[in-house]
Each structure stands twice: as structure tokens, then as C-alpha cells.
Design an enzyme around this catalytic site. Sequence first.
Site, short mmCIF file in Angstrom:
data_model
loop_
_atom_site.label_atom_id
_atom_site.label_comp_id
_atom_site.label_asym_id
_atom_site.label_seq_id
_atom_site.Cartn_x
_atom_site.Cartn_y
_atom_site.Cartn_z
N ARG A 54 -7.91 -4.57 -3.11
CA ARG A 54 -7.49 -3.37 -3.88
C ARG A 54 -8.51 -3.17 -5.01
NH1 ARG A 54 -2.45 -2.65 -1.69
NH2 ARG A 54 -1.58 -4.62 -0.93
N CYS A 95 0.85 -1.21 0.00
CA CYS A 95 0.00 0.00 0.00
C CYS A 95 0.88 1.26 0.00
CB CYS A 95 -0.92 0.02 1.22
SG CYS A 95 -2.05 -1.38 1.26
C1 BEZ Z 1 0.58 -4.61 1.85
O1 BEZ Z 1 1.79 -4.79 1.88
O2 BEZ Z 1 0.08 -3.57 1.47
C2 BEZ Z 1 -0.30 -5.72 2.30
C3 BEZ Z 1 0.09 -7.02 2.04
C4 BEZ Z 1 -0.73 -8.05 2.47
C5 BEZ Z 1 -1.91 -7.79 3.15
C6 BEZ Z 1 -2.29 -6.48 3.37
C7 BEZ Z 1 -1.50 -5.44 2.94
#
Ligand code: BEZ
Length: 238
Positions: free
Chosen positions: A138, A55
Amino acid sequence: MEQSISYEPVSMPRIGDAAPEFNAVTTQGPIHFPNDYKGHWVILFSHPADFTPVCTSEFMTFATMEPQFEAVNCKLVGLSIDGLYSHIAWLRTIKEKIDYKGMKNVEVNFPLIEDITMEVAKRYGMIQPGESSTKAVRAVFFIDPQGTIRTIIYYPLSLGRNFDELLRVVIALQTADNFDVALPADWRPGDDVIVPPAGSCGVAKERVETKSDLTCHDWFFCTKPLSEDKVMHAIKNK
Ligand code: BEZ
């Protein structure tokens, strides 16, 4: 052992639907969606959680590209199942500490919705329990200036979005509207566009037999040139 997942009945917005309305608190103050965005294209997108690496890479990329979205009359609005203070702290950390792929001191100026109650995420089908029942996937909703959903893209938690593709979609949707054309696979501004299919036997014959600026691969598949200048001029002068 098989994992059991409980699915609440949800109604997910679809392409062609009016974007569901909501009021929300954001990092840029309260918003009334989609009314505040009438007259603009808007990308409403969700991310799984603040202070997570994928993110963070996405927010830095989106914020860096915001002027390119502004240039095609497109506003950005983010959302996650986090509170306002978490959002503020995360955005401050991004600006003050994160140096990633040549991006640093990145300020996120678009609103980020706090949705701790999951009200908005549930209305937009951003919670997909097979992936996570506590984090939004997402999701990307492309909404036109009249408040109609025109494209929806979902990515899983583990995969960051391709922001060049999101920009391409915004430009392509506007080009389809502005010129009454369709866009072929991998279309980019400046590439040939597809003209509407022949609606009668006479037009089909004319397309194949008459010399024009059309290139017809067959009667149902005709393209014509459309310059990048014309594409961008039409968007900027709308
Ligand atoms: C992230 O790195 O944004 C992420 C990865 C796995 C689950 C939730 C967020």
C-alpha cells in the site's frame, strides 16, 4: 527455516524526484502520468489486489472522501497488479453489494490503473519482495502540480491506510509552500505553525527579546498562529 527472497535491483523514486512518467490503461480511460495532472496535486497509490477486504474498505473510504480531496485541488489515481476487467468487476461489486460502516452505493470515479505487467509498480518501488513479490504494497505518493514527489508513505498488506492522515498531508504540504512555514507534530489546520529558523545571531536575539506574534520556545523553535480560514483560503485561491 529461513525464507530466501530474490531482490531484483530497483531504483525507487524519492522525495524531491520528478515523478516517473508512464502511460497506462485505467478504469477511466488512458492516462499519461504525470502530464495529465499538471496544475493539480495528485495522490498515486497502490493496493495489493481487487476483491480483497482491506482494499475494499480503503476504496470505499477514498471514494467517499474524494470531494474533500477535490476541494484541495488533489486528484486520486489507484493501481494494482490486476487487469482492467477485474478492476471493473470489483468496482461494480463495491457499488452494487457492499454496505460497510454506513457507506453504500459507493461509486469509485477516480482512475484505477491496470498494471498486470507490473511495469508501473516496479518503477515506483511498489513491489517489496519481503512483503510480496506478486502484489503491490500500500504505497502512497503525493505529487505536486509541477510533477515532483513531495511525500511517500508505505503500509504493509495487512494494514489499511488512515485517509484523514492522507488529507492532512495534502493540506500540510500546500500550507508549507503557501506560507513558507513548517508544520509541527500532529499539526491540523488552525494550529500554530513553525517559522523558518533564525539565520543569524541578530535574528535569534530579536526573536527571543522582541514582542511579536511569535511564540519562541527557544531561539530555534518559534511558532505563530495561522487560522484555518487562511490555510483553506490560500489553497482554494491558488
Ligand atoms: C486485503 O484484504 O486487502 C488484503 C489482505 C492481505 C493481502 C492482500 C490484500
